[in-house]
Design a protein around this motif. Structure first.
Motif, PDB file in Angstrom:
ATOM      1  N   LYS A 243      33.115 104.045  38.301  1.00 48.20           N
ATOM      2  CA  LYS A 243      33.245 102.586  37.644  1.00 48.20           C
ATOM      3  C   LYS A 243      32.262 102.324  36.509  1.00 48.20           C
ATOM      4  CE  LYS A 243      35.048 100.722  42.063  1.00 48.20           C
ATOM      5  NZ  LYS A 243      34.688  99.692  43.249  1.00 48.20           N
ATOM      6  N   ALA A 244      31.010 102.644  36.616  1.00 49.07           N
ATOM      7  CA  ALA A 244      30.040 102.563  35.682  1.00 49.07           C
ATOM      8  C   ALA A 244      30.259 103.339  34.441  1.00 49.07           C
ATOM      9  CB  ALA A 244      28.732 102.976  36.174  1.00 49.07           C
ATOM     10  N   ARG A 245      30.825 104.491  34.493  1.00 51.53           N
ATOM     11  CA  ARG A 245      31.203 105.459  33.358  1.00 51.53           C
ATOM     12  C   ARG A 245      32.569 104.740  32.693  1.00 51.53           C
ATOM     13  NH1 ARG A 245      34.717 109.756  32.993  1.00 51.53           N
ATOM     14  NH2 ARG A 245      34.652 109.840  35.357  1.00 51.53           N
ATOM     15  N   GLN A 246      33.416 104.218  33.523  1.00 51.48           N
ATOM     16  CA  GLN A 246      34.450 103.628  32.955  1.00 51.48           C
ATOM     17  C   GLN A 246      34.306 102.485  32.046  1.00 51.48           C
ATOM     18  OE1 GLN A 246      37.608 105.140  33.003  1.00 51.48           O
ATOM     19  NE2 GLN A 246      38.385 103.405  31.772  1.00 51.48           N
ATOM     20  N   LEU A 247      33.310 101.559  32.832  1.00 54.95           N
ATOM     21  CA  LEU A 247      32.874 100.374  32.008  1.00 54.95           C
ATOM     22  C   LEU A 247      32.081 100.527  30.885  1.00 54.95           C
ATOM     23  CD1 LEU A 247      32.886  97.069  32.511  1.00 54.95           C
ATOM     24  CD2 LEU A 247      30.806  97.443  33.479  1.00 54.95           C
ATOM     25  N   TYR A 248      31.284 101.492  30.816  1.00 51.79           N
ATOM     26  CA  TYR A 248      30.539 101.952  29.613  1.00 51.79           C
ATOM     27  C   TYR A 248      31.624 102.307  28.535  1.00 51.79           C
ATOM     28  CZ  TYR A 248      27.621 104.623  26.417  1.00 51.79           C
ATOM     29  OH  TYR A 248      27.106 105.029  25.210  1.00 51.79           O
ATOM     30  N   ALA A 249      32.733 103.106  29.006  1.00 55.37           N
ATOM     31  CA  ALA A 249      33.438 103.953  27.844  1.00 55.37           C
ATOM     32  C   ALA A 249      34.194 102.796  27.321  1.00 55.37           C
ATOM     33  CB  ALA A 249      34.278 104.908  28.816  1.00 55.37           C
ATOM     34  N   THR A 250      35.074 101.861  28.302  1.00 55.53           N
ATOM     35  CA  THR A 250      35.617 100.792  27.759  1.00 55.53           C
ATOM     36  C   THR A 250      34.884  99.908  26.758  1.00 55.53           C
ATOM     37  OG1 THR A 250      36.860 100.733  29.939  1.00 55.53           O
ATOM     38  CG2 THR A 250      37.221  98.836  28.536  1.00 55.53           C
ATOM     39  N   ALA A 265      22.440  95.644  23.003  1.00 56.81           N
ATOM     40  CA  ALA A 265      21.825  95.741  24.043  1.00 56.81           C
ATOM     41  C   ALA A 265      22.697  95.731  25.309  1.00 56.81           C
ATOM     42  CB  ALA A 265      21.178  94.385  24.200  1.00 56.81           C
ATOM     43  N   LYS A 266      23.840  95.096  25.173  1.00 55.01           N
ATOM     44  CA  LYS A 266      24.753  95.278  26.371  1.00 55.01           C
ATOM     45  C   LYS A 266      25.342  96.684  26.586  1.00 55.01           C
ATOM     46  CE  LYS A 266      27.646  93.712  29.495  1.00 55.01           C
ATOM     47  NZ  LYS A 266      27.367  93.275  30.682  1.00 55.01           N
ATOM     48  N   GLN A 267      25.505  97.416  25.522  1.00 51.54           N
ATOM     49  CA  GLN A 267      25.808  98.852  25.581  1.00 51.54           C
ATOM     50  C   GLN A 267      24.906  99.653  26.067  1.00 51.54           C
ATOM     51  OE1 GLN A 267      26.625 100.891  21.890  1.00 51.54           O
ATOM     52  NE2 GLN A 267      27.934 102.155  22.733  1.00 51.54           N
ATOM     53  N   GLU A 268      23.324  99.344  25.753  1.00 47.18           N
ATOM     54  CA  GLU A 268      22.555 100.147  26.117  1.00 47.18           C
ATOM     55  C   GLU A 268      22.397  99.792  27.653  1.00 47.18           C
ATOM     56  OE1 GLU A 268      17.724 100.917  25.441  1.00 47.18           O
ATOM     57  OE2 GLU A 268      18.823  99.670  23.819  1.00 47.18           O
ATOM     58  N   ASP A 269      22.443  98.559  28.189  1.00 45.49           N
ATOM     59  CA  ASP A 269      22.244  98.373  29.349  1.00 45.49           C
ATOM     60  C   ASP A 269      23.284  99.039  30.467  1.00 45.49           C
ATOM     61  OD1 ASP A 269      20.211  96.669  28.837  1.00 45.49           O
ATOM     62  OD2 ASP A 269      21.501  94.759  28.938  1.00 45.49           O
ATOM     63  N   LEU A 270      24.622  99.016  29.974  1.00 49.47           N
ATOM     64  CA  LEU A 270      25.647  99.749  30.540  1.00 49.47           C
ATOM     65  C   LEU A 270      25.228 101.376  30.637  1.00 49.47           C
ATOM     66  CD1 LEU A 270      28.828  98.042  29.055  1.00 49.47           C
ATOM     67  CD2 LEU A 270      27.998  97.797  31.417  1.00 49.47           C
ATOM     68  N   GLU A 271      24.727 101.868  29.632  1.00 50.20           N
ATOM     69  CA  GLU A 271      24.427 103.135  29.578  1.00 50.20           C
ATOM     70  C   GLU A 271      23.202 103.591  30.472  1.00 50.20           C
ATOM     71  OE1 GLU A 271      23.376 106.833  26.200  1.00 50.20           O
ATOM     72  OE2 GLU A 271      23.190 104.660  25.711  1.00 50.20           O
ATOM     73  N   ASN A 272      22.279 102.595  30.554  1.00 47.27           N
ATOM     74  CA  ASN A 272      21.308 102.930  31.415  1.00 47.27           C
ATOM     75  C   ASN A 272      21.767 102.725  33.133  1.00 47.27           C
ATOM     76  OD1 ASN A 272      19.360 103.058  29.587  1.00 47.27           O
ATOM     77  ND2 ASN A 272      19.046 100.910  29.659  1.00 47.27           N
TER      78      ASN A 272
END
Length: 346
Positions: A243-250, A265-272
């Motif tokens: 789910k986290a990987r799908q959310l980051y990719a989307t 910043a949002k993208q970095e948070d999702l990646e972390n």
């Protein structure tokens, strides 16, 4: 004053036997015929023995253990064995009602291939008895519990609630199956006796397999519980990481052309967060592999020293020995009678 010990007068004994030889002419043939009829009426029995050597833990007791084993005491089991069920308790385990009930549905077939049924049905309906047991069995059948239902191999039997007939069959199984453990070597000997040689060998192999399965389930029970719990954690961790990987990719696909710092910043948070989920997933994967290895480590190894084999000759009763013993006993009794008779005449 000490009594004088009289020597045995063999001439007197021999003379008494010769004078009363007619008694031997009558008693010995009668005893021979009667004992032959009795022993022939008893069904022949066959025995099959299986020997196992269970896996044992290494012991550091050295020469003390060797000295103790010479007296029949195994210190290695007492000091190093982590299991509550040691080989010395296997006979008690096989005598338990749960183990005996587990043998009810075992499929058997006689050597002549005329009977093919369950072990329970075989013991209930296809056992041979001596002629003097016929009236006893008849009265047992007349006064038996008529409400007891016939055995159904497709349904699981609850050992906690057994009918009288089921308890009788369990007692009969206890008489037919025995287990012995050598305290010095821990070698397990399983001995099965039956009226049919093929049934005897089949049950010996089945008992061996079920004993191995029970011990294996017992020793791996804790490891299997841990494995199932780790599998549950693995599924949850994988789902969370996906789910986290799908959310980051989307999010990355939808905002790849934007340069606002808030989006970065949002993208970095999702990646972390995705990386944290991956680290957790990777850790659970390693725990899952370790749990699987633990189950394999706890699985005991049994070495079969002697496999089940269909016996060719019956083991009991010893007909010739029985008849000879009866003849010898009757000869002794008749001789004593002849000697007493001779002494009274004199």
């Amino acid at each position: 004053m000490e009594k004088e010990i009289k020597p045995i007068d063999f001439r007197f004994i021999f003379k008494a036997i010769i004078e009363n030889k007619k008694a031997f002419y009558y008693t010995l043939p009668i005893v021979f015929i009667v004992s032959s009829l009795i022993i022939i009426s008893i069904p022949r029995g066959y025995s099959c023995e299986v020997k196992l050597a269970p896996e044992t833990t290494s012991s550091g007791i050295g020469s003390i253990g060797a000295l103790a084993s010479s007296f029949g005491v195994n210190l290695a089991n007492k000091l190093d064995n982590e299991d509550a069920i040691s080989p010395e308790l296997y006979p008690d385990l096989m005598n338990s009602i749960d183990f005996k009930v587990s043998l009810f549905p075992v499929k058997i077939q006689t050597k002549n291939k005329l009977i093919k049924t369950t072990y329970y049905d075989y013991l209930e309906k296809h056992q041979k008895y001596a002629w003097w047991f016929i009236p006893i069995n008849y009265f047992k059948k007349v006064f038996s519990d008529k409400d007891s239902k016939p055995f159904d191999s497709s349904k699981k039997i609850d050992p906690f609630i057994l009918t009288k007939k089921q308890k009788d069959i369990a007692s009969l199984i206890e008489q037919k199956i025995s287990c012995e453990v050598d305290k010095k070597t821990n070698v397990i000997s399983i001995i099965v006796t039956d009226q049919d040689p093929l049934v005897c060998a089949t049950m010996a192999d089945s008992v061996k397999s079920r004993l191995q399965s029970f011990i294996t389930d017992y020793r791996t029970n804790k490891a299997k519980i841990d494995l199932e719990y780790t599998k549950k954690l693995y599924v949850e961790a994988k789902s969370s990481y996906d789910k986290a990987r799908q959310l980051y990719a989307t999010f990355s696909d939808e905002n790849q052309d934007l340069i606002l710092e808030s989006y970065k910043a949002k993208q970095e948070d999702l990646e972390n967060e995705m990386q944290l989920k991956y680290n957790n997933y990777n850790s659970i994967c390693q725990q899952l592999l370790a749990a699987k290895a633990k189950v394999q480590e706890k699985t005991p190894a049994f070495t079969t020293l002697q496999s089940a084999s269909v016996p060719n000759k019956p083991s009991s009763p010893k007909r010739m020995l029985f008849v000879l013993a009866m003849l010898f006993l009757s000869f002794i009794i008749t001789s004593i009678y002849s000697i007493n008779k001779k002494q009274k005449q004199e």
